[in-house]
Design a protein around this motif. Structure first.
Motif, PDB file in Angstrom:
ATOM      1  N   LYS A 150       4.610  -7.383 -15.601  1.00  0.00           N
ATOM      2  CA  LYS A 150       5.749  -6.478 -15.765  1.00  0.00           C
ATOM      3  C   LYS A 150       5.871  -5.982 -17.206  1.00  0.00           C
ATOM      4  CE  LYS A 150       8.363  -6.119 -12.694  1.00  0.00           C
ATOM      5  NZ  LYS A 150       8.412  -5.242 -11.489  1.00  0.00           N
ATOM      6  N   ASN A 151       4.836  -6.258 -18.012  1.00  0.00           N
ATOM      7  CA  ASN A 151       4.795  -5.837 -19.429  1.00  0.00           C
ATOM      8  C   ASN A 151       5.853  -6.522 -20.286  1.00  0.00           C
ATOM      9  OD1 ASN A 151       2.603  -3.970 -19.107  1.00  0.00           O
ATOM     10  ND2 ASN A 151       4.054  -2.549 -18.136  1.00  0.00           N
ATOM     11  N   GLY A 152       6.278  -7.727 -19.883  1.00  0.00           N
ATOM     12  CA  GLY A 152       7.215  -8.496 -20.690  1.00  0.00           C
ATOM     13  C   GLY A 152       6.492  -9.267 -21.791  1.00  0.00           C
ATOM     14  N   LEU A 181      11.476 -14.600  -7.327  1.00  0.00           N
ATOM     15  CA  LEU A 181      11.865 -15.377  -6.158  1.00  0.00           C
ATOM     16  C   LEU A 181      11.916 -14.504  -4.906  1.00  0.00           C
ATOM     17  CD1 LEU A 181      14.790 -17.602  -7.522  1.00  0.00           C
ATOM     18  CD2 LEU A 181      12.415 -18.283  -7.145  1.00  0.00           C
ATOM     19  N   ARG A 182      12.406 -13.286  -5.048  1.00  0.00           N
ATOM     20  CA  ARG A 182      12.587 -12.416  -3.881  1.00  0.00           C
ATOM     21  C   ARG A 182      11.262 -11.900  -3.338  1.00  0.00           C
ATOM     22  NH1 ARG A 182      12.181 -10.291  -0.046  1.00  0.00           N
ATOM     23  NH2 ARG A 182      13.328  -8.586   0.941  1.00  0.00           N
ATOM     24  N   PHE A 183      10.372 -11.476  -4.205  1.00  0.00           N
ATOM     25  CA  PHE A 183       9.158 -10.810  -3.724  1.00  0.00           C
ATOM     26  C   PHE A 183       7.863 -11.586  -3.993  1.00  0.00           C
ATOM     27  CE2 PHE A 183      12.168  -7.263  -4.275  1.00  0.00           C
ATOM     28  CZ  PHE A 183      12.130  -6.754  -2.986  1.00  0.00           C
ATOM     29  N   GLY A 184       7.936 -12.683  -4.715  1.00  0.00           N
ATOM     30  CA  GLY A 184       6.761 -13.520  -4.896  1.00  0.00           C
ATOM     31  C   GLY A 184       5.778 -13.005  -5.919  1.00  0.00           C
ATOM     32  N   GLY A 185       4.549 -13.536  -5.842  1.00  0.00           N
ATOM     33  CA  GLY A 185       3.581 -13.302  -6.898  1.00  0.00           C
ATOM     34  C   GLY A 185       2.263 -12.676  -6.491  1.00  0.00           C
ATOM     35  N   PHE A 186       2.185 -12.002  -5.348  1.00  0.00           N
ATOM     36  CA  PHE A 186       0.957 -11.269  -5.043  1.00  0.00           C
ATOM     37  C   PHE A 186       0.854 -10.075  -5.994  1.00  0.00           C
ATOM     38  CE2 PHE A 186       1.504 -13.444  -0.949  1.00  0.00           C
ATOM     39  CZ  PHE A 186       0.223 -13.900  -0.732  1.00  0.00           C
ATOM     40  N   PRO A 187      -0.271  -9.916  -6.699  1.00  0.00           N
ATOM     41  CA  PRO A 187      -0.370  -8.862  -7.721  1.00  0.00           C
ATOM     42  C   PRO A 187       0.022  -7.471  -7.233  1.00  0.00           C
ATOM     43  CG  PRO A 187      -2.213 -10.357  -7.935  1.00  0.00           C
ATOM     44  CD  PRO A 187      -1.474 -10.782  -6.695  1.00  0.00           C
ATOM     45  N   GLU A 188      -0.440  -7.073  -6.046  1.00  0.00           N
ATOM     46  CA  GLU A 188      -0.107  -5.737  -5.533  1.00  0.00           C
ATOM     47  C   GLU A 188       1.397  -5.581  -5.335  1.00  0.00           C
ATOM     48  OE1 GLU A 188      -3.573  -4.194  -2.617  1.00  0.00           O
ATOM     49  OE2 GLU A 188      -2.762  -6.163  -2.129  1.00  0.00           O
ATOM     50  N   VAL A 189       2.039  -6.656  -4.900  1.00  0.00           N
ATOM     51  CA  VAL A 189       3.482  -6.616  -4.666  1.00  0.00           C
ATOM     52  C   VAL A 189       4.222  -6.480  -6.002  1.00  0.00           C
ATOM     53  CG1 VAL A 189       5.461  -7.891  -3.756  1.00  0.00           C
ATOM     54  CG2 VAL A 189       3.261  -7.966  -2.562  1.00  0.00           C
ATOM     55  N   VAL A 190       3.803  -7.257  -6.977  1.00  0.00           N
ATOM     56  CA  VAL A 190       4.450  -7.222  -8.295  1.00  0.00           C
ATOM     57  C   VAL A 190       4.344  -5.834  -8.920  1.00  0.00           C
ATOM     58  CG1 VAL A 190       4.375  -8.171 -10.632  1.00  0.00           C
ATOM     59  CG2 VAL A 190       4.050  -9.685  -8.668  1.00  0.00           C
ATOM     60  N   LEU A 191       3.213  -5.180  -8.744  1.00  0.00           N
ATOM     61  CA  LEU A 191       2.972  -3.875  -9.368  1.00  0.00           C
ATOM     62  C   LEU A 191       3.539  -2.709  -8.569  1.00  0.00           C
ATOM     63  CD1 LEU A 191      -0.720  -4.413 -10.551  1.00  0.00           C
ATOM     64  CD2 LEU A 191       1.339  -4.418 -11.971  1.00  0.00           C
ATOM     65  N   ALA A 192       4.010  -2.954  -7.340  1.00  0.00           N
ATOM     66  CA  ALA A 192       4.568  -1.875  -6.521  1.00  0.00           C
ATOM     67  C   ALA A 192       5.824  -1.300  -7.180  1.00  0.00           C
ATOM     68  CB  ALA A 192       4.893  -2.395  -5.124  1.00  0.00           C
ATOM     69  N   ASP A 194       8.685   0.156  -5.893  1.00  0.00           N
ATOM     70  CA  ASP A 194      10.038  -0.019  -5.365  1.00  0.00           C
ATOM     71  C   ASP A 194      10.062  -1.108  -4.297  1.00  0.00           C
ATOM     72  OD1 ASP A 194       9.351   1.221  -2.747  1.00  0.00           O
ATOM     73  OD2 ASP A 194       9.173   3.049  -3.945  1.00  0.00           O
ATOM     74  N   GLU A 195      11.263  -1.483  -3.868  1.00  0.00           N
ATOM     75  CA  GLU A 195      11.419  -2.586  -2.927  1.00  0.00           C
ATOM     76  C   GLU A 195      10.776  -2.284  -1.579  1.00  0.00           C
ATOM     77  OE1 GLU A 195      15.355  -4.048  -2.524  1.00  0.00           O
ATOM     78  OE2 GLU A 195      15.572  -4.565  -4.660  1.00  0.00           O
ATOM     79  N   ALA A 196      10.850  -1.049  -1.121  1.00  0.00           N
ATOM     80  CA  ALA A 196      10.246  -0.704   0.169  1.00  0.00           C
ATOM     81  C   ALA A 196       8.740  -0.910   0.124  1.00  0.00           C
ATOM     82  CB  ALA A 196      10.576   0.740   0.531  1.00  0.00           C
ATOM     83  N   ALA A 197       8.124  -0.492  -0.980  1.00  0.00           N
ATOM     84  CA  ALA A 197       6.672  -0.665  -1.120  1.00  0.00           C
ATOM     85  C   ALA A 197       6.311  -2.145  -1.197  1.00  0.00           C
ATOM     86  CB  ALA A 197       6.171   0.069  -2.361  1.00  0.00           C
ATOM     87  N   LYS A 198       7.125  -2.930  -1.902  1.00  0.00           N
ATOM     88  CA  LYS A 198       6.870  -4.365  -1.998  1.00  0.00           C
ATOM     89  C   LYS A 198       6.930  -5.009  -0.615  1.00  0.00           C
ATOM     90  CE  LYS A 198       8.883  -4.751  -6.655  1.00  0.00           C
ATOM     91  NZ  LYS A 198       7.681  -5.153  -7.405  1.00  0.00           N
ATOM     92  N   THR A 199       7.945  -4.638   0.156  1.00  0.00           N
ATOM     93  CA  THR A 199       8.098  -5.188   1.504  1.00  0.00           C
ATOM     94  C   THR A 199       6.914  -4.808   2.382  1.00  0.00           C
ATOM     95  OG1 THR A 199      10.512  -5.124   1.324  1.00  0.00           O
ATOM     96  CG2 THR A 199       9.573  -5.250   3.541  1.00  0.00           C
ATOM     97  N   ASP A 200       6.466  -3.557   2.283  1.00  0.00           N
ATOM     98  CA  ASP A 200       5.316  -3.104   3.070  1.00  0.00           C
ATOM     99  C   ASP A 200       4.049  -3.878   2.701  1.00  0.00           C
ATOM    100  OD1 ASP A 200       6.821  -1.276   4.460  1.00  0.00           O
ATOM    101  OD2 ASP A 200       6.268   0.429   3.193  1.00  0.00           O
ATOM    102  N   TYR A 201       3.839  -4.103   1.410  1.00  0.00           N
ATOM    103  CA  TYR A 201       2.675  -4.870   0.969  1.00  0.00           C
ATOM    104  C   TYR A 201       2.713  -6.282   1.540  1.00  0.00           C
ATOM    105  CZ  TYR A 201       0.561  -1.652  -2.449  1.00  0.00           C
ATOM    106  OH  TYR A 201      -0.094  -0.611  -3.054  1.00  0.00           O
ATOM    107  N   LEU A 202       3.886  -6.914   1.509  1.00  0.00           N
ATOM    108  CA  LEU A 202       4.003  -8.280   2.021  1.00  0.00           C
ATOM    109  C   LEU A 202       3.709  -8.338   3.520  1.00  0.00           C
ATOM    110  CD1 LEU A 202       7.120  -9.437   0.005  1.00  0.00           C
ATOM    111  CD2 LEU A 202       4.870 -10.521  -0.060  1.00  0.00           C
ATOM    112  N   LYS A 203       4.182  -7.359   4.261  1.00  0.00           N
ATOM    113  CA  LYS A 203       3.881  -7.308   5.693  1.00  0.00           C
ATOM    114  C   LYS A 203       2.387  -7.122   5.923  1.00  0.00           C
ATOM    115  CE  LYS A 203       8.379  -5.473   7.155  1.00  0.00           C
ATOM    116  NZ  LYS A 203       9.096  -4.292   7.711  1.00  0.00           N
ATOM    117  N   ASP A 204       1.769  -6.316   5.075  1.00  0.00           N
ATOM    118  CA  ASP A 204       0.328  -6.091   5.182  1.00  0.00           C
ATOM    119  C   ASP A 204      -0.453  -7.368   4.886  1.00  0.00           C
ATOM    120  OD1 ASP A 204      -1.913  -4.348   5.605  1.00  0.00           O
ATOM    121  OD2 ASP A 204      -2.260  -4.372   3.443  1.00  0.00           O
TER     122      ASP A 204
END
Length: 393
Positions: A150-152, A181-192, A194-204
């Motif tokens: 997240k560039n922190g 905690l909400r979206f976890g640590g899969f790299p694609e999910v972290v880099l998505a 918005d929330e909709a994209a993160k949710t879609d990645y997790l389902k995938d």
């Protein structure tokens, strides 16, 4: 590209002849790690083959090693000089270990390989390449890696690692940790974005795991039973596994249920913690507890409480620090986690002085040398004698 913590160990192994084996759940970044390692090779005699592509599986499934060698040469690899071959998802080609062994022994090729099944890599793979490999396990991002993605500023984050609660530190990083905690640590999910994209990645990720890993690594049919079992497991995060009750609810016999659970663990979908015993207790629980590999994935599967999500995250965070167990007597006395057989850890979303007193007393009663609380939120009371979840890495 953001480098993972594991990359330094992988790069150090590049100079060794042994096969470099990267294992872990699907979509945690194994393929990216392979390409990163290939970019560090000081020559161009390299080859990357993805075994999810049928033409690559056909190449390694040929009966003649000579034909396999000719195929590699036709793809641009020279067998007359130092060569590096990267093979992605080798569990998809059951005879790949014997092919690797032949090429390794004949030409001294340096192999970089990935796989999604610890059972396959630690057993079947080990038989063919005893003494010729080193296995590196890759997990979803830990919290420090998450912040880096997240560039922190992880230099600042490091100052609070495993330290008692400090409000300015908590206030700076709590937003990041809640997202983790909400979206976890899969790299694609972290880099998505918005929330909709993160949710879609997790389902995938979930669908790919069931449709590919379960189908290809087992003789289980992908049925409603498996989905039902995974959903039931999500509601039991942090609880002991009651095999008899689960068997009845899912409609599987006890042995078949255990086979399913072993598959889920071997493919990194879940992890289990075993009971800790000090050698003095006679009435300890014998059943393991279960946790999901990723909290984002957990919440994609079922409705779970905030406390379960936080405990699951701490289980995963502690697993990177050593051996994780739990303590529980049949009378009900329990400790959430015992780390490396010496530290008692109690997990509370909001910690209190009473919680600290309790874990200290329970740790002392079983001769553990250390004890502390892991907390998620800032207590309104001003209590600060706990370790905030975001600083455990």
């Amino acid at each position: 590209m953001v480098e993972r913590r594991i990359y330094s160990a992988l790069e150090a192994h590049l100079n060794r002849k042994q096969v470099t084996v990267i294992t872990g759940m699907r979509r945690v970044g194994k393929s990216t790690a392979l390409r990163h390692l290939l970019s560090k090779i000081p020559h161009s005699n390299t080859l990357y083959l993805d075994f999810e592509r049928i033409e690559n599986r056909i190449l390694f499934n040929q009966n003649s090693y000579n034909d396999i060698e000719r195929g590699l040469v036709s793809l641009g690899l020279s067998l007359d000089r130092p060569a590096v071959v990267a093979l992605d998802e080798i569990q998809l080609v059951p005879n790949s270990p014997s092919v690797i062994k032949s090429l390794y022994d004949t030409y001294g090729i340096k192999f970089l390989v990935t796989g999604s099944s610890s059972f396959y890599l630690r057993n079947h793979f080990a038989e063919s390449l005893a003494g010729r490999k080193q296995i590196f396990e890759m997990s979803p991002l830990d919290f420090e890696e998450f912040v880096r993605f997240k560039n922190g500023d992880t230099t600042l984050l490091q100052t609070g690692r495993m330290q008692p609660f400090l409000f300015p530190f908590y206030d700076k990083w709590k937003g990041y940790y809640e997202e983790y905690l909400r979206f976890g640590g899969f790299p694609e999910v972290v880099l998505a974005d918005d929330e909709a994209a993160k949710t879609d990645y997790l389902k995938d990720v979930l669908n790919a795991y069931i449709e590919l890993d379960v189908r290809l690594l087992s003789d289980f049919s992908v049925s409603d039973t498996l989905y039902k079992l995974i959903a039931m497991l999500s509601s039991r995060v942090g609880s002991r596994i009651d095999y008899s009750k689960l068997s009845s609810l899912v409609g599987l016999n006890r042995n078949k249920l255990k086979d399913y659970l072993h598959l889920l663990e071997y493919t990194y979908f879940i992890q289990t913690t075993t009971p800790f015993t000090s050698g003095l207790d006679k009435e300890l629980s014998k059943q393991p507890k279960l946790y999901f590999a990723d909290t984002g994935l957990l919440q994609t599967i079922g409705q779970v409480s905030g406390g379960q999500v936080f405990e699951n995250a701490i289980a995963n965070q502690l697993a990177r620090l050593g051996k994780v167990q739990y303590y529980q007597r049949t009378t009900g006395t329990e400790i959430d986690f015992v780390l490396n057989r010496q530290t008692a850890i109690e997990v509370k979303e909001t910690c209190t002085p009473h919680d600290l007193m309790t874990v200290n007393e329970r740790a002392k009663s079983i001769n553990l040398t250390e004890s502390w609380l892991a907390g998620r939120f800032q207590p309104a009371s001003g209590f600060e004698q706990f370790v905030w979840g975001g600083s455990i890495f």
